[in-house]
Design a protein around this motif. Structure first.
Motif, PDB file in Angstrom:
ATOM      1  N   VAL A  86       0.851  -1.329  -0.193  1.00 33.27           N
ATOM      2  CA  VAL A  86      -0.153  -0.088  -0.128  1.00 33.27           C
ATOM      3  C   VAL A  86       0.937   1.386   0.027  1.00 33.27           C
ATOM      4  O   VAL A  86       0.614   2.213  -0.685  1.00 33.27           O
ATOM      5  N   ARG A  87       2.059   1.156   0.766  1.00 31.38           N
ATOM      6  CA  ARG A  87       2.720   2.368   0.909  1.00 31.38           C
ATOM      7  C   ARG A  87       3.665   2.558  -0.430  1.00 31.38           C
ATOM      8  O   ARG A  87       3.642   3.671  -0.974  1.00 31.38           O
ATOM      9  N   GLN A  88       4.071   1.545  -1.149  1.00 30.19           N
ATOM     10  CA  GLN A  88       4.938   1.478  -2.430  1.00 30.19           C
ATOM     11  C   GLN A  88       3.879   1.923  -3.405  1.00 30.19           C
ATOM     12  O   GLN A  88       4.278   2.820  -4.177  1.00 30.19           O
ATOM     13  N   TRP A  89       2.660   1.307  -3.513  1.00 26.73           N
ATOM     14  CA  TRP A  89       2.035   1.805  -4.650  1.00 26.73           C
ATOM     15  C   TRP A  89       0.928   2.640  -4.580  1.00 26.73           C
ATOM     16  O   TRP A  89       0.197   3.247  -5.806  1.00 26.73           O
ATOM     17  N   SER A  90       0.553   3.241  -3.330  1.00 29.08           N
ATOM     18  CA  SER A  90      -0.242   4.390  -2.915  1.00 29.08           C
ATOM     19  C   SER A  90      -1.737   3.871  -3.577  1.00 29.08           C
ATOM     20  O   SER A  90      -2.540   4.782  -3.921  1.00 29.08           O
ATOM     21  N   LEU A  91      -1.965   2.705  -3.342  1.00 27.72           N
ATOM     22  CA  LEU A  91      -3.388   2.152  -3.728  1.00 27.72           C
ATOM     23  C   LEU A  91      -3.951   1.329  -2.571  1.00 27.72           C
ATOM     24  O   LEU A  91      -2.945   0.661  -2.008  1.00 27.72           O
TER      25      LEU A  91
END
Length: 177
Positions: free
Chosen positions: A129-134
């Motif tokens: 979630v942090r890496q992809w902002s999704l």
């Protein structure tokens, strides 16, 4: 030195396990349906570390998205789930981005997904979630459509696969170029 040897050995074992697991299938269709509409098989496989029940449960999250976006058009194709605990080592072994939760091997006609996409692996999900902002639902949808962009168009280029995946998400027919 000993740690490096163990990591290399573990990675080798994992790679062999993925290849061995790809030869086994988990059928998620009933025999009656298979007889009524003969189709080229889609194979659903879980890597080592899965029980049959876990495999079935996690594939039941992935399968509807594959159906939604017409994965059956690929014909004979294998879909593999790999435990999140094994994911980063597998990605690094193949010199791939360990923060990418899926990849496709066109010449082997298979797509590999990380467990965290379909199961609550809390620590790894937070990283993704942090890496992809999704959110996870959006990330799963993105991963499936992006990999279908590779598979449907036999596309190796990441940006083109992204564009094809976006067409799928918009409900448009994919125009392979």
């Amino acid at each position: 030195m000993q740690f490096s040897f163990r990591l290399s050995l573990s990675t080798l074992i994992l790679t062999c396990a993925v290849q061995l697991a790809a030869s086994q299938t988990v059928s998620l269709t009933s025999p009656a349906k298979a007889e009524a509409a003969p189709q080229v098989p889609q194979h659903f496989v879980c890597n080592t570390g899965y029980s049959a029940q876990q495999c079935h449960e996690q594939m039941s999250v992935l399968r509807p998205l594959l159906d939604k976006y017409g994965a059956d058009r690929l014909g004979d194709w294998t879909w593999v789930l790999v435990k999140s605990d094994d994911w980063k080592a597998l990605q690094r072994q193949h010199r791939m981005d360990p923060d990418s939760p899926a990849f496709t091997v066109l010449d082997r006609r298979e797509t590999i997904f990380e467990e965290a996409l379909v199961s609550p692996v809390t620590t790894r999900r937070v990283e993704l979630v942090r890496q992809w902002s999704l959110g996870m639902d959006d990330l799963l949808n993105l991963a499936v459509t992006h990999e279908l962009g590779h598979a449907l168009c036999k596309e190796k280029n990441e940006k083109k696969a992204d564009a094809y995946g976006e067409e799928l998400r918009k409900g448009q027919p994919v125009q392979c170029k």
